[in-house]
Write a protein that holds these residues in place. Structure first.
Motif, PDB file in Angstrom:
ATOM      1  N   GLY A 220       0.747  -1.212   0.113  1.00  0.00           N
ATOM      2  CA  GLY A 220       0.031  -0.121   0.113  1.00  0.00           C
ATOM      3  C   GLY A 220       0.663   1.359   0.077  1.00  0.00           C
ATOM      4  O   GLY A 220       2.033   1.227   0.141  1.00  0.00           O
ATOM      5  N   VAL A 221       0.180   2.364  -0.299  1.00  0.00           N
ATOM      6  CA  VAL A 221       0.777   3.688  -0.226  1.00  0.00           C
ATOM      7  C   VAL A 221       0.892   4.438   1.184  1.00  0.00           C
ATOM      8  O   VAL A 221      -0.106   4.397   1.782  1.00  0.00           O
ATOM      9  N   ASP A 222       1.974   4.814   1.298  1.00  0.00           N
ATOM     10  CA  ASP A 222       2.024   5.528   2.753  1.00  0.00           C
ATOM     11  C   ASP A 222       1.479   6.930   2.537  1.00  0.00           C
ATOM     12  O   ASP A 222       0.807   7.244   3.603  1.00  0.00           O
ATOM     13  N   ILE A 223       1.665   7.753   1.751  1.00  0.00           N
ATOM     14  CA  ILE A 223       1.279   9.003   1.821  1.00  0.00           C
ATOM     15  C   ILE A 223       0.424   9.511   0.498  1.00  0.00           C
ATOM     16  O   ILE A 223       1.046   9.135  -0.773  1.00  0.00           O
ATOM     17  N   ILE A 224      -0.776   9.825   0.450  1.00  0.00           N
ATOM     18  CA  ILE A 224      -1.460  10.580  -0.631  1.00  0.00           C
ATOM     19  C   ILE A 224      -1.695  11.900  -0.616  1.00  0.00           C
ATOM     20  O   ILE A 224      -2.239  12.378   0.423  1.00  0.00           O
ATOM     21  N   ALA A 225      -1.066  12.620  -1.482  1.00  0.00           N
ATOM     22  CA  ALA A 225      -1.582  14.037  -1.674  1.00  0.00           C
ATOM     23  C   ALA A 225      -2.632  14.206  -2.587  1.00  0.00           C
ATOM     24  O   ALA A 225      -2.279  14.081  -3.823  1.00  0.00           O
ATOM     25  N   GLU A 226      -3.830  14.687  -2.042  1.00  0.00           N
ATOM     26  CA  GLU A 226      -5.192  14.580  -2.713  1.00  0.00           C
ATOM     27  C   GLU A 226      -5.714  15.868  -3.159  1.00  0.00           C
ATOM     28  O   GLU A 226      -5.778  16.785  -2.127  1.00  0.00           O
ATOM     29  N   VAL A 227      -5.790  16.002  -4.374  1.00  0.00           N
ATOM     30  CA  VAL A 227      -6.541  17.193  -4.811  1.00  0.00           C
ATOM     31  C   VAL A 227      -7.964  17.274  -5.235  1.00  0.00           C
ATOM     32  O   VAL A 227      -8.598  18.269  -5.371  1.00  0.00           O
ATOM     33  N   ALA A 228      -8.559  16.039  -5.265  1.00  0.00           N
ATOM     34  CA  ALA A 228      -9.921  15.680  -5.514  1.00  0.00           C
ATOM     35  C   ALA A 228     -10.487  14.655  -4.580  1.00  0.00           C
ATOM     36  O   ALA A 228     -11.051  13.479  -4.950  1.00  0.00           O
ATOM     37  N   LEU A 229     -10.830  14.891  -3.182  1.00  0.00           N
ATOM     38  CA  LEU A 229     -11.044  13.920  -2.247  1.00  0.00           C
ATOM     39  C   LEU A 229     -12.162  13.063  -2.737  1.00  0.00           C
ATOM     40  O   LEU A 229     -12.454  11.942  -2.638  1.00  0.00           O
ATOM     41  N   GLY A 230     -13.241  13.833  -3.328  1.00  0.00           N
ATOM     42  CA  GLY A 230     -14.726  13.061  -3.358  1.00  0.00           C
ATOM     43  C   GLY A 230     -14.574  12.368  -4.455  1.00  0.00           C
ATOM     44  O   GLY A 230     -15.135  11.133  -4.333  1.00  0.00           O
ATOM     45  N   ALA A 231     -13.816  12.719  -5.434  1.00  0.00           N
ATOM     46  CA  ALA A 231     -13.749  11.946  -6.683  1.00  0.00           C
ATOM     47  C   ALA A 231     -12.753  10.706  -6.638  1.00  0.00           C
ATOM     48  O   ALA A 231     -12.981   9.727  -7.094  1.00  0.00           O
ATOM     49  N   ASN A 232     -11.833  10.872  -5.748  1.00  0.00           N
ATOM     50  CA  ASN A 232     -10.543   9.778  -5.546  1.00  0.00           C
ATOM     51  C   ASN A 232     -10.754   9.133  -4.453  1.00  0.00           C
ATOM     52  O   ASN A 232      -9.903   7.989  -4.248  1.00  0.00           O
ATOM     53  N   LEU A 233     -11.641   9.357  -3.485  1.00  0.00           N
ATOM     54  CA  LEU A 233     -11.650   8.373  -2.225  1.00  0.00           C
ATOM     55  C   LEU A 233     -11.556   6.983  -2.389  1.00  0.00           C
ATOM     56  O   LEU A 233     -11.104   6.102  -1.600  1.00  0.00           O
TER      57      LEU A 233
END
Length: 339
Positions: A220-233
């Motif tokens: 799994g991924v340790d850190i996600i830098a997220e720009v579109a939380l609703g779309a990408n959750l």
């Protein structure tokens, strides 16, 4: 001096080119002759009245920029006069930003820019770079500061790697030693994310993006830098490691966010919501120091060949610069202030 101002919030037409007195720095401040001003989404949102209610009768916009210190206030080393600098959060608590020939900021907000680094790079730092820094330093078991090796052994997912913050997240994470994955929506943005330094670039609109990411990072991924939380959750939770962090700095597209509580309990998900306006001075200063170190190492170039195309406007066309950012221009919009 020439300056862009607005007196009422609204569309870009409220921006006006005017002549104003050159400001004088007060105690602990420096005056900067601005060469290039950077435009961020938060600048047009503030100008439009969508966020941060207007509290000054007249505002000169833009948080970020780069130029040369030409005067210092009481308590500031006079040796800084003539120093090339990049600026961040210029309008935090002030009515005057970098869309003017001169601006005054706290001495700490004027960060030295090495001689070999362009004003374009300096103007592109600020909000994007400090946001990316914060996103990469909030994991429960991750570093609080960045340096080469700080993220060694970590996997970072930069959502929207062709955007300004995504671009900075790729560059900073790679500089700090992480394996960097970026998700994009098409081939052109894939090219930009690759040019920025992402090790792996995945089109989230086709195939099995979760499977592709898990093939790269089985644990799994340790850190996600997220720009579109609703779309990408959904994708984020499918690839996040147990105890990982989703650092969200925007919700592009505006899709509502719904959480499956048990799923996130089992993952021990850490959600970190962040915005620089309220992050506090300590985090801003730490971020500026680490970003400056990355810049000195040559880790944060800009331009088409480095994954962040520059879209330029002269000062008198600042309204068009705002329209470009508001319209979703791919790249970094800058305003050339000096002739």
């Amino acid at each position: 001096m020439r300056a862009i101002v607005y007196r009422t919030t609204g569309d870009p037409d409220v921006l006006e080119l005017v002549e104003r007195d050159t400001p004088e720095p007060g105690p602990g401040e420096v005056r900067v002759r601005v060469a290039v001003s950077g435009v961020n989404p938060t600048d047009w949102k503030t100008r439009s009245g969508a966020t941060n209610p207007k509290i000054f009768p007249e505002v000169t916009p833009h948080l970020d920029g780069a130029g040369v210190i030409d005067a210092v206030g009481e308590g500031v080393d006079a040796g800084r006069i003539g120093q090339r600098v990049w600026l961040y959060m210029a309008t935090l608590g002030r009515a005057t930003g970098t869309a003017a020939e001169y601006t005054v900021v706290s001495a700490d907000q004027a960060v030295p820019l090495p001689d070999g680094v362009s004003f374009d790079v300096g103007a592109a730092l600020g909000v994007p770079a400090l946001t990316a820094h914060r996103a990469l330093t909030v994991a429960e078991d991750g570093p609080r500061r960045l340096r080469p090796g700080a993220l060694e052994g970590k996997v970072v997912l930069a959502a929207g790697g062709a955007g300004a913050v995504g671009h900075a997240a790729i560059q900073l994470a790679r500089w700090a030693g992480a394996t960097v994955i970026s998700t994009v929506s098409g081939p052109e943005k894939a090219r930009l994310a690759t040019a920025a330094g992402a090790h792996h670039v995945i089109n989230y609109r086709q195939g099995d993006p979760a499977g592709e990411i898990r093939a790269i990072a089985p644990d799994g991924v340790d850190i996600i830098a997220e720009v579109a939380l609703g779309a990408n959750l959904e994708l984020d939770l499918a690839v996040l490691r147990t105890g990982g962090v989703i650092s969200t700095y925007a919700n592009d597209g505006g899709k509502p966010v719904g959480l499956d509580v048990r799923q996130n309990m089992m993952l021990n998900t850490r959600f970190q919501f962040l915005v620089l306006y309220t992050v506090g001075e300590e985090a801003l200063l730490a971020g500026a120091e680490d970003v400056a170190a990355a810049v000195a190492d040559g880790a944060m170039p800009v331009g088409e060949e480095h994954g962040l195309p520059l879209i330029r406007f002269p000062l008198e066309r600042t309204a068009d610069a705002h329209r470009a950012v508001e319209g979703g221009a791919v790249g970094k919009v800058v305003v050339d202030v000096a002739p």
